[in-house]
Design a protein around this motif. Sequence first.
Motif, PDB file in Angstrom:
ATOM      1  N   PHE A 358       0.841  -1.209   0.000  1.00  0.00           N
ATOM      2  CA  PHE A 358       0.000   0.000   0.000  1.00  0.00           C
ATOM      3  C   PHE A 358       0.874   1.256   0.000  1.00  0.00           C
ATOM      4  CE2 PHE A 358      -2.163   3.180   2.757  1.00  0.00           C
ATOM      5  CZ  PHE A 358      -3.260   3.454   1.956  1.00  0.00           C
ATOM      6  N   ALA A 359       1.881   1.269   0.871  1.00  0.00           N
ATOM      7  CA  ALA A 359       2.766   2.441   0.964  1.00  0.00           C
ATOM      8  C   ALA A 359       3.594   2.603  -0.306  1.00  0.00           C
ATOM      9  CB  ALA A 359       3.681   2.303   2.184  1.00  0.00           C
ATOM     10  N   ASP A 360       4.130   1.478  -0.813  1.00  0.00           N
ATOM     11  CA  ASP A 360       4.940   1.559  -2.031  1.00  0.00           C
ATOM     12  C   ASP A 360       4.112   2.054  -3.214  1.00  0.00           C
ATOM     13  OD1 ASP A 360       7.143   0.696  -0.690  1.00  0.00           O
ATOM     14  OD2 ASP A 360       7.084  -1.358  -1.434  1.00  0.00           O
ATOM     15  N   THR A 361       2.860   1.590  -3.303  1.00  0.00           N
ATOM     16  CA  THR A 361       1.987   1.998  -4.411  1.00  0.00           C
ATOM     17  C   THR A 361       1.764   3.502  -4.388  1.00  0.00           C
ATOM     18  OG1 THR A 361       0.857  -0.143  -4.303  1.00  0.00           O
ATOM     19  CG2 THR A 361      -0.248   1.621  -5.515  1.00  0.00           C
ATOM     20  N   LEU A 362       1.376   4.029  -3.225  1.00  0.00           N
ATOM     21  CA  LEU A 362       1.076   5.457  -3.146  1.00  0.00           C
ATOM     22  C   LEU A 362       2.350   6.297  -3.232  1.00  0.00           C
ATOM     23  CD1 LEU A 362      -1.730   5.252  -0.505  1.00  0.00           C
ATOM     24  CD2 LEU A 362      -1.969   6.035  -2.849  1.00  0.00           C
ATOM     25  N   GLN A 363       3.469   5.733  -2.794  1.00  0.00           N
ATOM     26  CA  GLN A 363       4.732   6.458  -2.937  1.00  0.00           C
ATOM     27  C   GLN A 363       5.088   6.613  -4.415  1.00  0.00           C
ATOM     28  OE1 GLN A 363       8.243   4.559  -1.201  1.00  0.00           O
ATOM     29  NE2 GLN A 363       8.815   6.522  -0.303  1.00  0.00           N
ATOM     30  N   ASP A 364       4.758   5.591  -5.223  1.00  0.00           N
ATOM     31  CA  ASP A 364       4.991   5.695  -6.664  1.00  0.00           C
ATOM     32  C   ASP A 364       4.191   6.830  -7.291  1.00  0.00           C
ATOM     33  OD1 ASP A 364       6.735   3.608  -6.597  1.00  0.00           O
ATOM     34  OD2 ASP A 364       5.310   2.101  -7.279  1.00  0.00           O
ATOM     35  N   TYR A 365       3.078   7.165  -6.672  1.00  0.00           N
ATOM     36  CA  TYR A 365       2.238   8.255  -7.196  1.00  0.00           C
ATOM     37  C   TYR A 365       2.582   9.600  -6.541  1.00  0.00           C
ATOM     38  CZ  TYR A 365      -0.675   4.985  -9.752  1.00  0.00           C
ATOM     39  OH  TYR A 365      -1.131   4.046 -10.644  1.00  0.00           O
TER      40      TYR A 365
END
Length: 761
Positions: A358-365
């Motif tokens: 979840f954190a990695d996904t939103l960090q990518d954005y």
Amino acid sequence: RAACITEHERILQEIESTDTACVGPTLRSIYDDQPNAHKRFMEKLDARIRNHDREIEKMCNFHHQGFVDAITELLKVRIDAEKLMVRDHPKDDYRTTEEVICCRIQQRNMATTVEKLQLCIPVIGSVPHRVSQYRFCQIMAENLPRLREEIKEISMSDLKDFLESIRKHSDKVGETAMRQAQQHRTFNSAIAKQASMGHYTKPVYSLNGRTHTHNGLMIDDNTGDEDEADEEILTAQDLVDFSPVYRCLHIYTVLGDRETFESYYRKQRKKQARLVLQPQANMHETVEGYRKYFNQIVGFFVVEDHILNATQGLVTRAFTDELWNMALSKIIAVLRTHSSYCDDPDLVLELKNLIVIFADTLQDYGFPVNRLFDLLFEVRDQYNETLLKKWALVFREIFELDNYSPIPVETEDEYKLVVSRFPFHDAEIEKQDFPKKLPMSQSVPQIYTQVKEFIYASLKFSESLHRSSTEIDDMLRKSTNLLLTRTLSSCLQNLIKKPHIGLTELVQIIINTTHLEQACRYLEEFITNITNVSPETVHTTRLYGLSTFKDARHAAEGEIYTKLNQKIDEFIQLADYEWGMAESDGRASGYLMDLINFLRSTFQVFTHLPGKVAQTACMSACKHLSTSLMQMLLDTELKQISMGAIQQFNLDVIQCELFASSEPVPGFQGDTLQLAFIDLRQLLDLFMVWDWSTYLADYGQPTSKYLRVNPATALALLEKMKDTSKKNNIFSQFRKNDRDKQKLIETVVKQLRSLVNGMSS
């Protein structure tokens, strides 16, 4: 003629530099010129063509080798190119081709329409003031405002429908985005592994475009089955039709009401954000509950990220940051609460993995997620607590199933199997022939193995947390210390106190804890091998297993002393002296011989214990036996004792002294153990010899033969031998000429009372 040639040169330059649609007037000027001018122009044109051909040939010759190299490279990748061709789905290809053709036709028609409308704009602009008096223009003027409002209403209705359905799509969008982020991590891990092996090719990622490319080719991140591997990488635009948003934004902008639209859109999305952030009441019960919660949140912010980048100002970075900060606080509060309900370590671990993705996904954005990783430290503590509870049950089961006997090994293979699970080395035992026994019981290798399993389980949580090896090493050591000092220590203490754990089991527990204590350094090495952090590092936490096993051993030793005394008390309760007997039986009492036999066999078991423990237990038992016998003599319920009973009691004490002198446990020096019965021996000797004159004369002297006899003790026992009544006179067997002994007793009693009173004063 020269002027004509110059004119032709100008015309050629104009033809070369002008759009082909405007060449007509230029060519017409040639034919409008002098007669035969066009022939001269054609000659000039042919010359120019030949000149360009020569230049092209020179350029081709210059780049020929590069062309050949390019063809060679293309031939090399032909096989790979053929692999990339879609061969198994011709029907799908045909359908896709038709869709592309239709899309191209629509785009062409739209471009043509826009082009024609643009051509009409100048006409419309120049005509209205001339036709405004006509009725059709008046009708248009009256209807256009109404049409504008209708268009706004229709577009707004479409937008509301879009907002209504977006939550359904958000779940799917979030699921796709998180899956791609996970595939991205898997791919990077594989690349890192290849790099460590020396086979690394730098990948190129386009996260915002949601495509991963490698040397210009599509990358398959998924290592799953073929269907998933061939799955198209979807974007938010592929899953959600954003046209209602674009259309409504465009219409409101054209009609000068953009601010109203922006305000409405942002207000509605804020409301939806609050709804998305509300978890299900039972979310903590399954990993699917958490996954759905995360999918919805990710989907919401992926949609907002797309709107931010696809529109100009409908939402701003400040707006999305405000939404994210509000959401982040809510998410952390929700996860903190729901994770505290969970008592399954596997579920907590899956939750941690979901939080990381979840954190990695939103960090990518582009969303900051540091607070989520800080939260993971709290979740880690919760994970460790659930692990400790789980391993407490594991340890209890191991202790319950243990037979508390040395491990028998029949063959070399059996021996190797044991030492492969537990670091045991003993040169003497290794020299012995098979079959043989190892000193510890089966619970020792099982406990050691389970501690290592706990370390592995604890390590799983540290993966993907972007922490240094030193931090991971510190986490592992601290959690292992908790396992040893709290969980295992508590299980050992409870085990030692269990009623069914007897002396034999306690002896084995002491032996077991000794071996587990010695194995602690191997656990240190085990963690070091995992983390590659030297134990000599300044900040390295040490394992506290030594204190755990020492405390358990001391508790077991104390329990041995207690149980030994309890067993002695059980035998003492079987004593059945005939206190008024005229003379002794000539042999020791049966209960006492049984007691001594029990002590002798018990201390044989103690040979495997550390010498000090066995000696302390033996001394403790002898002292307790001596004290119990003394209390039996001085019991206030016992009113009279005959000399025959004293003689019988003396025989029993003699057996105790013989047992003590037989060295039941090696290591005692001289008559150390016999001294446990010295108080009894001097008291009985005083009465047996009837040596009161010596006792009274030497009382208080350090060289006194009866130094250990307290006057109060002697007085208490002597009063039990007085003639309290003629009927029960225990000296009635004395002849009349011996009755003066009774008078002596009275005299001694008075003197003893005087000594006792003197001591008390």
